[in-house]
Design an enzyme around this catalytic site. Structure first.
Site, short mmCIF file in Angstrom:
data_model
loop_
_atom_site.label_atom_id
_atom_site.label_comp_id
_atom_site.label_asym_id
_atom_site.label_seq_id
_atom_site.Cartn_x
_atom_site.Cartn_y
_atom_site.Cartn_z
N ASP A 177 0.83 -1.21 0.00
CA ASP A 177 0.00 0.00 0.00
C ASP A 177 0.87 1.26 0.00
O ASP A 177 1.99 1.25 0.50
CB ASP A 177 -0.91 -0.03 1.24
CG ASP A 177 -2.09 0.91 1.10
OD1 ASP A 177 -2.33 1.41 -0.01
OD2 ASP A 177 -2.77 1.15 2.11
N ARG A 189 0.00 7.68 -2.61
CA ARG A 189 0.50 8.78 -1.78
C ARG A 189 1.96 9.08 -2.09
O ARG A 189 2.38 10.23 -2.10
CB ARG A 189 0.31 8.43 -0.29
CG ARG A 189 -1.13 8.66 0.17
CD ARG A 189 -1.40 7.99 1.49
NE ARG A 189 -1.50 6.55 1.33
CZ ARG A 189 -1.41 5.69 2.34
NH1 ARG A 189 -1.21 6.13 3.55
NH2 ARG A 189 -1.54 4.39 2.10
N TRP A 190 2.72 8.04 -2.36
CA TRP A 190 4.13 8.24 -2.73
C TRP A 190 4.22 9.18 -3.93
O TRP A 190 5.02 10.11 -3.96
CB TRP A 190 4.76 6.88 -3.06
CG TRP A 190 6.22 6.92 -3.41
CD1 TRP A 190 7.26 6.76 -2.55
CD2 TRP A 190 6.78 7.12 -4.72
NE1 TRP A 190 8.45 6.86 -3.24
CE2 TRP A 190 8.19 7.08 -4.56
CE3 TRP A 190 6.26 7.35 -5.99
CZ2 TRP A 190 9.06 7.23 -5.65
CZ3 TRP A 190 7.12 7.52 -7.06
CH2 TRP A 190 8.51 7.45 -6.88
N HIS A 226 2.64 3.52 -8.92
CA HIS A 226 2.50 2.08 -9.25
C HIS A 226 3.72 1.60 -10.03
O HIS A 226 4.20 0.48 -9.83
CB HIS A 226 1.22 1.83 -10.04
CG HIS A 226 -0.03 2.19 -9.28
ND1 HIS A 226 -0.24 1.79 -7.99
CD2 HIS A 226 -1.14 2.91 -9.63
CE1 HIS A 226 -1.42 2.26 -7.56
NE2 HIS A 226 -1.98 2.94 -8.54
N GLU A 242 -12.10 -5.19 -4.82
CA GLU A 242 -12.64 -3.84 -4.58
C GLU A 242 -11.93 -2.78 -5.44
O GLU A 242 -12.46 -1.68 -5.63
CB GLU A 242 -12.49 -3.46 -3.09
CG GLU A 242 -13.40 -4.25 -2.15
CD GLU A 242 -12.96 -5.69 -1.92
OE1 GLU A 242 -11.74 -5.96 -1.97
OE2 GLU A 242 -13.83 -6.56 -1.71
N ASN A 243 -10.74 -3.10 -5.94
CA ASN A 243 -9.98 -2.11 -6.72
C ASN A 243 -10.63 -1.76 -8.06
O ASN A 243 -10.28 -0.76 -8.69
CB ASN A 243 -8.53 -2.57 -6.96
CG ASN A 243 -7.65 -2.48 -5.74
OD1 ASN A 243 -6.71 -3.26 -5.55
ND2 ASN A 243 -7.92 -1.52 -4.86
N TRP A 244 -11.62 -2.56 -8.48
CA TRP A 244 -12.34 -2.21 -9.72
C TRP A 244 -13.08 -0.88 -9.56
O TRP A 244 -13.47 -0.27 -10.55
CB TRP A 244 -13.37 -3.30 -10.08
CG TRP A 244 -12.76 -4.62 -10.42
CD1 TRP A 244 -12.80 -5.74 -9.65
CD2 TRP A 244 -12.04 -4.97 -11.61
NE1 TRP A 244 -12.13 -6.77 -10.28
CE2 TRP A 244 -11.66 -6.33 -11.49
CE3 TRP A 244 -11.66 -4.28 -12.77
CZ2 TRP A 244 -10.93 -7.01 -12.46
CZ3 TRP A 244 -10.94 -4.95 -13.74
CH2 TRP A 244 -10.58 -6.29 -13.59
N ARG A 257 -11.85 1.84 -8.68
CA ARG A 257 -10.99 2.99 -9.01
C ARG A 257 -11.30 3.51 -10.42
O ARG A 257 -11.89 2.79 -11.22
CB ARG A 257 -9.52 2.57 -8.94
CG ARG A 257 -9.16 2.19 -7.53
CD ARG A 257 -7.68 1.98 -7.36
NE ARG A 257 -7.44 1.72 -5.94
CZ ARG A 257 -6.31 1.92 -5.30
NH1 ARG A 257 -5.27 2.37 -5.95
NH2 ARG A 257 -6.19 1.67 -4.02
N SER A 270 -7.94 -5.63 4.93
CA SER A 270 -8.51 -5.32 3.62
C SER A 270 -8.91 -6.56 2.81
O SER A 270 -8.59 -6.65 1.62
CB SER A 270 -7.55 -4.45 2.80
OG SER A 270 -7.27 -3.25 3.48
C1 FPP Z 1 -2.18 0.18 -3.16
O1 FPP Z 1 -1.64 1.48 -3.17
C2 FPP Z 1 -1.61 -0.55 -4.24
C3 FPP Z 1 -2.32 -1.14 -5.25
C4 FPP Z 1 -3.77 -1.11 -5.33
C5 FPP Z 1 -1.62 -1.80 -6.32
C6 FPP Z 1 -0.40 -2.49 -5.92
C7 FPP Z 1 0.36 -2.84 -7.12
C8 FPP Z 1 1.69 -2.80 -7.20
C9 FPP Z 1 2.57 -2.41 -6.08
C10 FPP Z 1 2.39 -3.19 -8.42
C11 FPP Z 1 2.05 -4.61 -8.74
C12 FPP Z 1 3.07 -5.19 -9.52
C13 FPP Z 1 2.94 -6.34 -10.18
C14 FPP Z 1 4.14 -6.87 -10.83
C15 FPP Z 1 1.68 -7.06 -10.31
P1 FPP Z 1 -2.63 2.68 -3.36
O2 FPP Z 1 -2.73 3.00 -4.79
O3 FPP Z 1 -3.94 2.38 -2.68
O4 FPP Z 1 -1.87 3.80 -2.56
P2 FPP Z 1 -2.54 4.95 -1.70
O5 FPP Z 1 -3.21 4.29 -0.54
O6 FPP Z 1 -1.37 5.76 -1.29
O7 FPP Z 1 -3.48 5.68 -2.60
#
Ligand code: FPP
Length: 250
Positions: free
Chosen positions: A28, A32-33, A45, A75-77, A79, A203
């Site tokens: 996660d 934010r990064w 990402h 749940e990520n759908w 977005r 989650s």
């Molecule tokens: C959550 O961070 C991260 C994800 C929903 C995606 C994670 C995917 C990767 C790290 C890359 C996957 C790589 C491969 C090779 C499949 P967020 O976007 O929710 O961050 P935030 O909470 O700061 O908004």
């Protein structure tokens, strides 16, 4: 593998006979990064994929037997379509460059999650990864993609009921029997769950399998998660006493 001084020091303090067998990670903090750097979320990402590359290599180097990464939840759908499309391109991007090394390092790739709804190009990339590494006997690298634990358990119960109906009569259902219907059938339960990004929740990840896992949370965003952080997590894990309901042995 070339290690820096601090990494070597921490590695020297770790008990190599007690490396966690299965490590699961909730990656996660990508968004934010990126936002903190004034970049689009996709940049977070993209950098997250680099962390995946390094983490997979290092886990393999440490002799971790199974690594499970939560790459996309059911749940990520929810977005924005743009972000979903970008996230869906990542497994293919990763496997395209890493597959030869994974094959060479005896890593076996696995998918945890529902195949339906995953775009054809993702399934093609994953299936290529699965078949190229199917005979490997080293670390099992599982990507949880379109994964939700409640859905996983519901599907398992549904399939189990179907099989039991075929058998007829009265049958008892053991925990092991139900577990054999989960995506993770054959994998040991995680010893250690790492969640980056500062949130303290599961989650909908591996709800069944995490029953006795040690949980380790860090505020570090996934793109910044390093070998040093992983070594720190393992060192903490080795300080924990896993009692499984028993009383302390100390
Ligand atoms: C959550 O961070 C991260 C994800 C929903 C995606 C994670 C995917 C990767 C790290 C890359 C996957 C790589 C491969 C090779 C499949 P967020 O976007 O929710 O961050 P935030 O909470 O700061 O908004």
């Amino acid at each position: 593998m070339e290690l820096e001084t601090r990494e070597k020091e921490l590695l020297g303090k770790i008990d190599h006979r007690r490396i966690p067998g299965h490590v699961a990670m909730i990656m996660d903090g990508n968004g934010r990064w990126a936002q903190e750097r004034g970049l689009p979320r996709s940049a977070g990402h993209r950098q997250g994929v680099e962390t995946v590359r390094e983490t997979v290599r290092f886990c393999n180097y440490l002799g971790i037997k199974a690594l499970t990464l939560f790459a996309f939840s059911t749940e990520n759908w929810r977005r924005p379509a743009r972000e979903v499309n970008y996230l869906m391109s990542l497994p293919g991007q990763y496997l395209q460059t890493e597959l030869p090394e994974l094959v060479k390092n005896n890593v076996r790739v696995q998918l945890l999650g529902e195949r339906n709804r995953l775009p054809a190009q993702v399934l093609r990339a994953i299936d290529e990864g699965l078949s190229a590494t199917a005979g490997n006997s080293g670390m099992t690298l599982s990507f949880a993609l379109n994964y939700g634990a409640r859905r996983e358990i519901t599907r398992a119960v549904e399939a189990l009921i179907g099989d039991l109906q075929l058998k007829g009569g009265k049958v008892s259902v053991s925990e092991d029997l139900l577990a054999s219907y989960l995506y993770t059938a054959g994998l040991p339960d995680p010893d250690l769950l790492i969640r980056t990004g500062g949130e303290y929740r599961i989650s909908n990840f591996l709800l069944w399998q995490l029953a006795y896992s040690e949980l380790w949370f860090t505020p570090v965003y996934w793109p910044d998660f390093s070998r040093l952080h992983l070594l720190g997590a393992i060192a903490d894990f080795q300080q924990r006493e896993r009692r499984y309901g028993r009383i302390s042995q100390k």
